[in-house]
Design a protein around this motif. Sequence first.
Motif, PDB file in Angstrom:
ATOM      1  N   GLU A  15       0.806  -1.215   0.000  1.00  0.00           N
ATOM      2  CA  GLU A  15       0.000   0.000   0.000  1.00  0.00           C
ATOM      3  C   GLU A  15       0.840   1.267   0.000  1.00  0.00           C
ATOM      4  O   GLU A  15       0.354   2.323  -0.414  1.00  0.00           O
ATOM      5  CB  GLU A  15      -0.917   0.010   1.231  1.00  0.00           C
ATOM      6  CG  GLU A  15      -1.955  -1.089   1.196  1.00  0.00           C
ATOM      7  CD  GLU A  15      -2.865  -1.071   2.406  1.00  0.00           C
ATOM      8  OE1 GLU A  15      -2.753  -0.143   3.245  1.00  0.00           O
ATOM      9  OE2 GLU A  15      -3.686  -1.980   2.520  1.00  0.00           O
ATOM     10  N   LYS A  16       2.074   1.179   0.466  1.00  0.00           N
ATOM     11  CA  LYS A  16       2.920   2.377   0.588  1.00  0.00           C
ATOM     12  C   LYS A  16       4.330   2.029   0.125  1.00  0.00           C
ATOM     13  O   LYS A  16       4.885   1.009   0.518  1.00  0.00           O
ATOM     14  CB  LYS A  16       2.947   2.835   2.048  1.00  0.00           C
ATOM     15  CG  LYS A  16       3.786   4.056   2.300  1.00  0.00           C
ATOM     16  CD  LYS A  16       3.699   4.457   3.776  1.00  0.00           C
ATOM     17  CE  LYS A  16       4.520   5.683   4.069  1.00  0.00           C
ATOM     18  NZ  LYS A  16       4.386   6.096   5.490  1.00  0.00           N
ATOM     19  N   ILE A  18       8.137   4.092  -0.532  1.00  0.00           N
ATOM     20  CA  ILE A  18       8.966   5.290  -0.462  1.00  0.00           C
ATOM     21  C   ILE A  18      10.334   4.935  -1.043  1.00  0.00           C
ATOM     22  O   ILE A  18      10.948   3.957  -0.623  1.00  0.00           O
ATOM     23  CB  ILE A  18       9.150   5.770   0.994  1.00  0.00           C
ATOM     24  CG1 ILE A  18       7.807   5.891   1.717  1.00  0.00           C
ATOM     25  CG2 ILE A  18       9.957   7.057   1.042  1.00  0.00           C
ATOM     26  CD1 ILE A  18       6.902   6.970   1.213  1.00  0.00           C
ATOM     27  N   LEU A  45      -1.496  -0.070  -4.090  1.00  0.00           N
ATOM     28  CA  LEU A  45      -0.658   1.087  -3.782  1.00  0.00           C
ATOM     29  C   LEU A  45      -1.512   2.350  -3.688  1.00  0.00           C
ATOM     30  O   LEU A  45      -2.187   2.735  -4.637  1.00  0.00           O
ATOM     31  CB  LEU A  45       0.418   1.272  -4.857  1.00  0.00           C
ATOM     32  CG  LEU A  45       1.479   2.337  -4.582  1.00  0.00           C
ATOM     33  CD1 LEU A  45       2.366   1.916  -3.417  1.00  0.00           C
ATOM     34  CD2 LEU A  45       2.338   2.579  -5.818  1.00  0.00           C
ATOM     35  N   ASN A  46      -1.489   2.990  -2.508  1.00  0.00           N
ATOM     36  CA  ASN A  46      -2.232   4.241  -2.371  1.00  0.00           C
ATOM     37  C   ASN A  46      -1.344   5.386  -1.913  1.00  0.00           C
ATOM     38  O   ASN A  46      -1.789   6.522  -1.861  1.00  0.00           O
ATOM     39  CB  ASN A  46      -3.452   4.084  -1.448  1.00  0.00           C
ATOM     40  CG  ASN A  46      -3.074   3.643  -0.051  1.00  0.00           C
ATOM     41  OD1 ASN A  46      -2.103   4.118   0.515  1.00  0.00           O
ATOM     42  ND2 ASN A  46      -3.837   2.731   0.503  1.00  0.00           N
ATOM     43  N   GLU A  47      -0.063   5.103  -1.598  1.00  0.00           N
ATOM     44  CA  GLU A  47       0.868   6.165  -1.225  1.00  0.00           C
ATOM     45  C   GLU A  47       2.235   5.880  -1.842  1.00  0.00           C
ATOM     46  O   GLU A  47       2.792   4.805  -1.681  1.00  0.00           O
ATOM     47  CB  GLU A  47       1.000   6.260   0.291  1.00  0.00           C
ATOM     48  CG  GLU A  47       1.884   7.389   0.736  1.00  0.00           C
ATOM     49  CD  GLU A  47       1.904   7.571   2.255  1.00  0.00           C
ATOM     50  OE1 GLU A  47       2.822   8.250   2.738  1.00  0.00           O
ATOM     51  OE2 GLU A  47       1.017   7.040   2.942  1.00  0.00           O
ATOM     52  N   LEU A  48       2.773   6.887  -2.544  1.00  0.00           N
ATOM     53  CA  LEU A  48       4.065   6.762  -3.202  1.00  0.00           C
ATOM     54  C   LEU A  48       4.902   7.979  -2.860  1.00  0.00           C
ATOM     55  O   LEU A  48       4.439   9.113  -2.962  1.00  0.00           O
ATOM     56  CB  LEU A  48       3.874   6.674  -4.723  1.00  0.00           C
ATOM     57  CG  LEU A  48       5.126   6.605  -5.604  1.00  0.00           C
ATOM     58  CD1 LEU A  48       5.963   5.364  -5.286  1.00  0.00           C
ATOM     59  CD2 LEU A  48       4.737   6.626  -7.078  1.00  0.00           C
ATOM     60  N   LYS A  73      -1.991   9.426  -2.443  1.00  0.00           N
ATOM     61  CA  LYS A  73      -0.998  10.360  -1.911  1.00  0.00           C
ATOM     62  C   LYS A  73       0.317  10.201  -2.656  1.00  0.00           C
ATOM     63  O   LYS A  73       0.811   9.093  -2.838  1.00  0.00           O
ATOM     64  CB  LYS A  73      -0.780  10.091  -0.416  1.00  0.00           C
ATOM     65  CG  LYS A  73       0.215  11.039   0.217  1.00  0.00           C
ATOM     66  CD  LYS A  73       0.313  10.823   1.717  1.00  0.00           C
ATOM     67  CE  LYS A  73       1.274  11.841   2.324  1.00  0.00           C
ATOM     68  NZ  LYS A  73       1.346  11.691   3.781  1.00  0.00           N
TER      69      LYS A  73
END
Length: 161
Positions: A15-16, A18, A45-48, A73
Amino acid sequence: MLTEDFSIPPMPKLEKMIIEFGNIEFGNNDKITSKFVNLVNVPSLNELGLRFEYDTPSYLDLGDFKGTEKLKKLQIEHIHPKYTSQLAKLTSLEDLEISLWNERERVVEQNFEFIKSLKNLKKIKIGGGVHVSIFINFANLMEFIQPNLEELDCDIVYKED
């Protein structure tokens, strides 16, 4: 330091993500060393988050963002303005934190024009600067922002030689 391409293997529950680069080094024949592909392999994936070195070179390919329909995001630091047109495809974004940097030319409000297409944005932090100069007309910049925005943070810097 991370090099080569970022071909994402299947990770259906991720989901995330970085990624921080550091100095990008190039191999033979000036090949693309940072290519984001196979984002369809991370359907949750909702946050990168992507952090580049200042003035990312021209060998960057952010890909077509296929498979990012759930991405809500995005945090992207120190990206050269010439790559922002690819970000306009991320229409599901609700939260964007972006800083633009260009070592050779001014960063201007038109570099943020891609934001117009991000109609679902609720929160945005706009930052950036340049080691040459920066000129942002705040009123013109606000023309790119959707009226349904809930939170706005502008962190534009100016540095003299």
